[in-house]
Scaffold this motif. Structure first.
Motif, PDB file in Angstrom:
ATOM      1  N   GLN A  24       0.809  -1.220   0.000  1.00 21.75           N
ATOM      2  CA  GLN A  24       0.000   0.000   0.000  1.00 21.75           C
ATOM      3  C   GLN A  24       0.844   1.272   0.000  1.00 21.75           C
ATOM      4  N   HIS A 118       0.848  -9.368   4.467  1.00 22.21           N
ATOM      5  CA  HIS A 118      -0.268  -8.415   4.424  1.00 22.21           C
ATOM      6  C   HIS A 118      -0.859  -8.452   3.014  1.00 22.21           C
ATOM      7  N   PHE A 119      -1.671  -9.447   2.781  1.00 21.71           N
ATOM      8  CA  PHE A 119      -2.485  -9.643   1.561  1.00 21.71           C
ATOM      9  C   PHE A 119      -1.752 -10.130   0.321  1.00 21.71           C
ATOM     10  N   ASN A 162      -1.957 -10.750   8.178  1.00 23.45           N
ATOM     11  CA  ASN A 162      -2.939  -9.694   8.343  1.00 23.45           C
ATOM     12  C   ASN A 162      -4.285 -10.158   7.802  1.00 23.45           C
ATOM     13  N   GLU A 163      -5.267 -10.175   8.661  1.00 24.89           N
ATOM     14  CA  GLU A 163      -6.651 -10.439   8.257  1.00 24.89           C
ATOM     15  C   GLU A 163      -6.803 -11.584   7.261  1.00 24.89           C
ATOM     16  N   GLN A 257      -8.827  -5.728  14.535  1.00 18.56           N
ATOM     17  CA  GLN A 257      -8.886  -4.667  13.529  1.00 18.56           C
ATOM     18  C   GLN A 257     -10.348  -4.432  13.152  1.00 18.56           C
ATOM     19  N   TYR A 259     -13.483  -1.571  11.803  1.00 21.79           N
ATOM     20  CA  TYR A 259     -13.814  -0.320  11.118  1.00 21.79           C
ATOM     21  C   TYR A 259     -15.289   0.065  11.219  1.00 21.79           C
ATOM     22  N   MET A 281     -15.715   4.076   1.908  1.00 21.27           N
ATOM     23  CA  MET A 281     -15.577   2.622   1.823  1.00 21.27           C
ATOM     24  C   MET A 281     -16.922   1.955   1.547  1.00 21.27           C
ATOM     25  N   GLU A 311      -5.372  -2.268  14.172  1.00 22.05           N
ATOM     26  CA  GLU A 311      -5.889  -1.349  13.149  1.00 22.05           C
ATOM     27  C   GLU A 311      -7.257  -0.837  13.564  1.00 22.05           C
ATOM     28  N   TRP A 349      -4.919   3.086  11.772  1.00 20.87           N
ATOM     29  CA  TRP A 349      -4.721   2.841  10.342  1.00 20.87           C
ATOM     30  C   TRP A 349      -5.194   4.062   9.593  1.00 20.87           C
ATOM     31  N   GLU A 356      -5.592   1.861  -1.337  1.00 25.37           N
ATOM     32  CA  GLU A 356      -6.617   1.092  -0.630  1.00 25.37           C
ATOM     33  C   GLU A 356      -7.164  -0.023  -1.549  1.00 25.37           C
ATOM     34  N   TRP A 357      -6.262  -0.887  -1.980  1.00 23.42           N
ATOM     35  CA  TRP A 357      -6.625  -2.092  -2.734  1.00 23.42           C
ATOM     36  C   TRP A 357      -7.538  -1.770  -3.925  1.00 23.42           C
ATOM     37  N   PHE A 365      -7.204   7.317   4.394  1.00 23.19           N
ATOM     38  CA  PHE A 365      -7.124   6.847   5.785  1.00 23.19           C
ATOM     39  C   PHE A 365      -6.008   7.533   6.582  1.00 23.19           C
TER      40      PHE A 365
HETATM   41  C1  GCO Z   1      -7.387  -4.133   5.980  1.00 20.90           C
HETATM   42  C2  GCO Z   1      -5.982  -3.884   5.830  1.00 20.90           C
HETATM   43  C3  GCO Z   1      -5.634  -2.547   5.351  1.00 20.90           C
HETATM   44  C4  GCO Z   1      -6.715  -1.642   4.847  1.00 20.90           C
HETATM   45  C5  GCO Z   1      -7.528  -1.003   5.955  1.00 20.90           C
HETATM   46  C6  GCO Z   1      -8.554  -0.011   5.485  1.00 20.90           C
HETATM   47  O1  GCO Z   1      -7.836  -4.136   7.083  1.00 20.90           O
HETATM   48  O2  GCO Z   1      -8.077  -4.331   4.990  1.00 20.90           O
HETATM   49  O3  GCO Z   1      -5.240  -4.256   6.903  1.00 20.90           O
HETATM   50  O4  GCO Z   1      -4.790  -2.935   4.330  1.00 20.90           O
HETATM   51  O5  GCO Z   1      -6.159  -0.644   4.085  1.00 20.90           O
HETATM   52  O6  GCO Z   1      -8.188  -1.983   6.657  1.00 20.90           O
HETATM   53  O7  GCO Z   1      -9.570  -0.631   4.770  1.00 20.90           O
END
Ligand code: GCO
Length: 397
Positions: A24, A118-119, A162-163, A257, A259, A281, A311, A349, A356-357, A365
């Motif tokens: 990212q 991380h992804f 990560n996630e 984490q 949101y 988002m 996060e 975060w 952002e993907w 963010f």
């Molecule tokens: C995720 C990742 C981050 C994202 C963040 C915001 O949680 O998806 O760790 O890479 O950018 O969450 O969406």
């Protein structure tokens, strides 16, 4: 735990940080599945990652920013496809780069919190089937061992994956992450494989760099039922969260984490509640989700594992809204701590406005803005605000 008067204090050892991820912010990560996904014909991605924030070259500037804010730690990820550009071929130069970054953070008084995955997955591995194959688990274990050997004496703590729940859901169900599939059975198999990947990573880190705290980071959502949605909610939460919470026994911490929340009816997500602000988002502004999910994680794991917020944040152009969001989220953290939930730290975060993907550079963010032409970094008022909270280790009531 909370203080009196105008301030509510966090526990004495509570830590403050901010986070990013390699793909990212570094730029030019051309050798992983995400880069390919961004450039595939008809890609769902809004735009390619390109140079990102040029943090591969500007990591020291980023470290200066974190140190300047007086934060305790900086969570970032190492890019597998740079460290192992081909199967079994490791780059000493890339490992040295991350060594310099960790050491540079420490010199500035900032603890490096390293995320191993991380992804992104290296292209050579995704061509071998990626997370649809057990080969990935075995290769990931080897990678984790190599990284822990190289960085063991400079990392402060390690997040394995990560996630992984987001990897499985977005990649194999929603089709919005590579490999862009939509197959319930496959997504469950991948999820199960990722729990095993987490376990082998823990073993690799503990075997190579004993004593460094290691844990998983999990995306959690404040799922709330609308009438008749209870059963569906249980099932969604089981597959997206509980299978991972079942795999963290004995870990040193769980990174939570969060949101937003999602309202669940008999047929799944019912959409955002009218009247609640919706963010870039596409989900609700719902800061109370953090406290709610911390409680859920704590209850589900019977308080066996300390929690850390690895996060939490908001993608918005309105920096006052960011401050409002984090303030409310932190009230939730304090309330949870008051009720006995062991929360050890808060990580915002993200440090930077970044890639952002699939949504590209649209959501903002960062507590620091990044000029997309010059890469100049400009801290926003929220950065100074967070620095003040961290310095006081307390929240104005
Ligand atoms: C995720 C990742 C981050 C994202 C963040 C915001 O949680 O998806 O760790 O890479 O950018 O969450 O969406």
């Amino acid at each position: 735990m909370s203080g009196t008067g105008d301030l509510r204090s966090f526990p004495e050892q509570f830590t403050w940080g901010t986070a990013t991820a390699a793909h990212q912010i570094e730029g030019g990560n051309t050798n992983n599945d995400w880069w390919a996904f961004e450039h595939a014909p008809g890609s769902v991605c809004r735009e390619p990652s390109g140079d990102c924030c040029d943090s591969w070259d500007r990591w020291a500037e980023d470290a200066d920013l974190v140190a300047g804010l007086g934060l305790d730690n900086y969570r970032f990820s190492v890019e597998w496809s740079r460290i192992e550009p081909e199967d079994g071929e490791f780059s000493r130069a890339a490992l040295d780069h991350y060594r310099r970054q960790c050491a540079g953070l420490r010199q500035r008084g900032v603890d490096p919190v390293v995320t191993l995955h991380h992804f992104t997955t290296p292209l050579w591995l995704s061509r071998m089937g990626g997370w649809e194959s057990d080969t990935a688990v075995e290769r990931f274990a080897r990678f984790c061992t190599v990284v822990s050997e190289a960085l063991g004496d400079v990392m402060s703590s390690v997040c394995t994956m990560n996630e992984p729940n987001i990897v499985a859901t977005m990649g194999w169900l929603a089709g919005l992450f590579p490999p862009g599939k939509s197959d319930v059975e496959l997504s469950r198999q991948v999820a199960e494989r990722l729990t095993r990947a987490h376990r082998v990573a823990v073993d690799a880190v503990r075997g190579t760099a004993p004593g460094i705290p290691v844990g998983l980071t999990l995306s959690m959502t404040d799922y709330q039922p609308v009438p008749g949605g209870e059963e569906r909610l249980e099932s969604i939460r089981h597959h997206s969260e509980d299978v991972f919470l079942d795999a963290i026994e004995g870990d040193d911490f769980l990174g939570v984490q969060v949101y937003t929340r999602m309202l669940i009816g008999p047929d799944g997500w019912v959409g955002n509640e009218p009247g609640v602000p919706v963010l870039d988002m596409g989900y609700e502004f719902y800061p109370a989700s953090l406290g709610n999910c911390l409680r859920r994680a704590w209850d589900y794991t019977d308080g066996a594992i300390p929690l850390s917020v690895t996060e939490n944040g908001i993608g918005t152009l309105d920096d006052d809204q960011r401050i409002d969001y984090v303030h409310q989220a932190l009230v939730g953290v304090l309330d949870a701590i008051d009720d006995g939930v062991d929360v050890r730290g808060y990580t915002y975060w993200s440090l930077l406005d970044n890639f952002e993907w699939a949504l590209g550079y649209k959501p903002h963010f960062g507590i620091v803005a990044v000029d997309r032409e010059t890469f100049a970094r400009t801290p926003k008022p929220s950065a100074a605000w967070l620095a003040e909270i961290a310095a006081a280790n307390a929240l104005p009531s």
